[in-house]
Enzyme design. Structure first.
Site, PDB file in Angstrom:
ATOM      1  N   ARG A 171      -7.361 -22.507 -13.108  1.00  0.00           N
ATOM      2  CA  ARG A 171      -6.666 -21.126 -13.462  1.00  0.00           C
ATOM      3  C   ARG A 171      -6.071 -21.573 -14.969  1.00  0.00           C
ATOM      4  NH1 ARG A 171      -1.573 -18.569  -9.958  1.00  0.00           N
ATOM      5  NH2 ARG A 171      -1.276 -16.966 -11.567  1.00  0.00           N
ATOM      6  N   HIS A 207      -6.593  -3.591  -8.868  1.00  0.00           N
ATOM      7  CA  HIS A 207      -5.582  -4.082 -10.120  1.00  0.00           C
ATOM      8  C   HIS A 207      -5.748  -2.892 -10.904  1.00  0.00           C
ATOM      9  CE1 HIS A 207      -4.679  -8.693  -8.885  1.00  0.00           C
ATOM     10  NE2 HIS A 207      -4.487  -7.864  -7.889  1.00  0.00           N
ATOM     11  N   CYS A 237      -5.637  -6.462  -1.192  1.00  0.00           N
ATOM     12  CA  CYS A 237      -4.990  -6.893  -2.308  1.00  0.00           C
ATOM     13  C   CYS A 237      -3.526  -6.344  -1.680  1.00  0.00           C
ATOM     14  CB  CYS A 237      -5.289  -6.192  -3.574  1.00  0.00           C
ATOM     15  SG  CYS A 237      -4.050  -6.496  -4.739  1.00  0.00           S
ATOM     16  N   ASP A 238      -2.548  -7.221  -1.924  1.00  0.00           N
ATOM     17  CA  ASP A 238      -1.155  -6.859  -1.475  1.00  0.00           C
ATOM     18  C   ASP A 238      -0.233  -6.282  -2.558  1.00  0.00           C
ATOM     19  OD1 ASP A 238      -0.481  -9.011  -3.322  1.00  0.00           O
ATOM     20  OD2 ASP A 238       0.157 -10.301  -2.023  1.00  0.00           O
ATOM     21  N   ARG A 289       1.471 -18.649 -16.343  1.00  0.00           N
ATOM     22  CA  ARG A 289       1.839 -18.249 -15.074  1.00  0.00           C
ATOM     23  C   ARG A 289       1.468 -19.427 -14.328  1.00  0.00           C
ATOM     24  NH1 ARG A 289       5.249 -16.813 -11.745  1.00  0.00           N
ATOM     25  NH2 ARG A 289       4.351 -16.656  -9.820  1.00  0.00           N
ATOM     26  N   TYR A 331      -0.692  -4.005 -13.124  1.00  0.00           N
ATOM     27  CA  TYR A 331      -1.564  -4.692 -13.659  1.00  0.00           C
ATOM     28  C   TYR A 331      -2.342  -3.804 -14.796  1.00  0.00           C
ATOM     29  CZ  TYR A 331      -1.937  -8.814 -10.607  1.00  0.00           C
ATOM     30  OH  TYR A 331      -1.471  -9.916  -9.993  1.00  0.00           O
ATOM     31  N   ASN A 378      -9.580 -13.958  -4.974  1.00  0.00           N
ATOM     32  CA  ASN A 378      -9.470 -13.033  -6.200  1.00  0.00           C
ATOM     33  C   ASN A 378     -10.621 -13.526  -7.121  1.00  0.00           C
ATOM     34  OD1 ASN A 378      -7.514 -11.029  -6.598  1.00  0.00           O
ATOM     35  ND2 ASN A 378      -5.681 -12.357  -6.894  1.00  0.00           N
TER      36      ASN A 378
HETATM   37  C1  G6P Z   1      -0.377 -10.507  -6.492  1.00  0.00           C
HETATM   38  C2  G6P Z   1      -1.714  -9.928  -6.650  1.00  0.00           C
HETATM   39  C3  G6P Z   1      -2.694 -11.195  -6.319  1.00  0.00           C
HETATM   40  C4  G6P Z   1      -2.265 -12.546  -7.055  1.00  0.00           C
HETATM   41  C5  G6P Z   1      -0.967 -12.914  -7.059  1.00  0.00           C
HETATM   42  C6  G6P Z   1      -0.513 -13.739  -7.971  1.00  0.00           C
HETATM   43  O1  G6P Z   1       0.084 -10.536  -5.268  1.00  0.00           O
HETATM   44  O2  G6P Z   1      -2.227  -8.896  -5.929  1.00  0.00           O
HETATM   45  O3  G6P Z   1      -4.012 -10.744  -6.426  1.00  0.00           O
HETATM   46  O4  G6P Z   1      -3.210 -13.232  -6.710  1.00  0.00           O
HETATM   47  O5  G6P Z   1      -0.078 -11.494  -7.241  1.00  0.00           O
HETATM   48  O6  G6P Z   1       0.443 -14.253  -7.804  1.00  0.00           O
HETATM   49  P1  G6P Z   1       0.939 -15.768  -8.626  1.00  0.00           P
HETATM   50  O7  G6P Z   1       2.511 -15.821  -7.962  1.00  0.00           O
HETATM   51  O8  G6P Z   1       0.208 -16.693  -8.110  1.00  0.00           O
HETATM   52  O9  G6P Z   1       0.949 -15.519  -9.936  1.00  0.00           O
HETATM   53 MN    MN Z   2      -4.317  -8.506  -5.712  1.00  0.00          MN
END
Ligand code: G6P
Ligand code: MN
Length: 442
Positions: free
Chosen positions: A96, A203, A173-174, A285, A265, A150
């Protein structure tokens, strides 16, 4: 509700720091989605092991009748299970970090799901997801695969291309769910009472209406609010700075285009230059997530080592990711047709858009999976944006399937955050160099 059939679930990617909270959500909803067995599976036993004592203790304390298995064996994980809750992160934080940092070298957006980072992550996820679906299906046609891996847009389209007849894969997706929670807070209406109309790709979408259960549309009120105020997530106090920044530009977007409310997004595609200028190429991030959420979860889990009771140990839950996963599984298991924003094959829901694209729209979930509501035709501006983005997604998947360098280069050049083929080639070559373990092109 008392007589609901019990299920076995497998948590694939149980080394994710999101899992202890998911366990909390499963416990909170144990009457609604009763279980007899939970299989925790990860290929990284050390990482999963950091949370094992906690996961076991919380289940022993609040749900002792559930059988608990921890395994690194794929066959044990997938051979006899009803639902797979899948949130793999192939290559973990280490990869990542490349996804987010390498693009910044060329002045390109460094984000894990949007832009070149999403391409790179997508290529890794497609390989692992293909392997998992094949393994699961070698045992059973019936197991439900609830996929949270993802970038969901690319994984969902790729799985449809590779397993066109498989009707038991549901991609999730949340973020729309999370945004609705934030809208509910702004409007001071309980989230359960809100029903959205929404269209787009994952997104990459827009809210177009927001009704309450009495049929009143609160969209104009919300849009006016967002035009004149900073947008804050419902849990702003608990979120780190970079996450809050992703919400701020909803307001900025609305200064230019105020027809619909964009998903957060979309900022990466509309304001890439200023986002790059604000990014720190040495601390993205992934670093922040590791130093905040992951650190807190690991510390909480460490409290459970050698303990017999939960005294003094907080129970973790998550009101977005975990809650959504369990609510979706419940809606499938008992054919509830509850409403969610879903990822489905378009097939005419948006009649003037590619029938094979995976679109994100409001819909319902039941025993046959997700069904999107008919949306209707979309305007030229949105259609243009989505056709471009869908072509990028499709070429990424085809590049993976055919190992095609040319298609990868075309995909990256089409991506709105890139555009310049010279930069597309430079970042593609960099990603290839660090990704040899996961994918290669010719
Ligand atoms: C949201 C998105 C996810 C993503 C996440 C990342 O929930 O819908 O697709 O994986 O954010 O969160 P983070 O805290 O790991 O940056
Ligand atoms: Mn997502």
């Amino acid at each position: 509700m008392m007589n609901r059939k019990k299920h076995t679930i497998t948590i694939a990617g149980a080394g994710s720091a999101r899992v202890p909270a998911l366990v909390g959500n499963l416990i909170e909803m144990k009457e609604r989605f009763p279980l007899n067995k939970i299989i925790f599976y990860d290929i990284d036993n050390e990482r999963m092991g950091k949370m094992e004592a906690y996961d076991r203790l919380v289940l022993k304390t609040f749900w002792p009748e559930v059988e608990v298995i921890f395994t690194t064996d794929m066959d044990e994980a997938y051979s006899d299970t009803d639902f797979i809750f899948c949130q793999m992160r192939v290559g973990k934080g280490e990869m990542r970090s490349y996804d987010e940092k390498l693009p910044l070298k060329y002045g390109l957006v460094g984000q894990e799901t949007c832009g070149p980072g999403g391409f790179s992550y997508g290529m890794r996820s497609l390989g692992a997801m293909k392997e998992m679906v094949e393994k699961v299906r070698s045992y059973s046609k019936d197991t439900w695969i609830l996929n949270y891996t993802n970038p969901a847009a690319i994984v969902a389209y790729g799985l449809q291309r590779m397993f066109p007849d498989d009707k038991r894969i549901l991609n999730l997706c949340d973020q729309p769910f999370s945004l609705m929670k934030s809208f509910a807070k702004i409007l001071d209406i309980p989230q359960e009472k809100l029903r959205a109309r929404y269209f787009g790709l994952n997104h990459f979408g827009w809210f177009t209406d927001l009704f309450d259960t009495d049929g009143v549309n609160h969209f104009d009120q919300l849009r006016d609010y967002l035009k004149h105020h900073d947008f804050k997530p419902f849990n702003a106090e608990q979120r780190a700075k970079s996450w809050l920044d992703t919400y701020v530009r909803v307001n900025k977007y609305l200064q230019y285009f105020d027809e619909y409310i964009p998903t957060t997004y979309l900022q990466y595609y509309f304001f890439p230059d200023e986002i790059v200028a604000e990014s720190n190429p040495d601390y993205t991030r992934v670093d922040e997530a590791r130093d905040t959420r992951e650190k807190e979860v690991f510390e909480t889990c460490a409290l459970a080592e050698g303990k017999d009771t939960m005294d003094g140990i907080p129970m973790l839950t998550n009101q977005v990711f975990g809650k959504l996963m369990v609510e979706v599984a419940e809606s499938i298991a008992y054919d509830l047709h509850n409403e969610f924003i879903v990822l489905v094959q378009n097939n005419g829901l948006i009649p003037n858009f590619e029938p094979n694209a995976i679109v994100e729209v409001a819909g319902t979930i039941g025993k046959n999976g997700a069904q999107g509501y008919y949306f209707g035709e979309i305007g030229t501006f949105y259609k243009g944006l989505m056709e471009n983005q869908y072509s990028y997604e499709r070429l990424t998947v085809e590049s993976f399937m055919e190992k095609s360098y040319t298609k990868a280069l075309q995909a990256l050049t089409l991506n709105r955050t890139v555009i310049d083929p010279q930069k597309a080639k430079a970042i593609l070559d960099d990603f290839q160099a660090v990704s040899r373990k996961y994918w290669s092109l010719s």
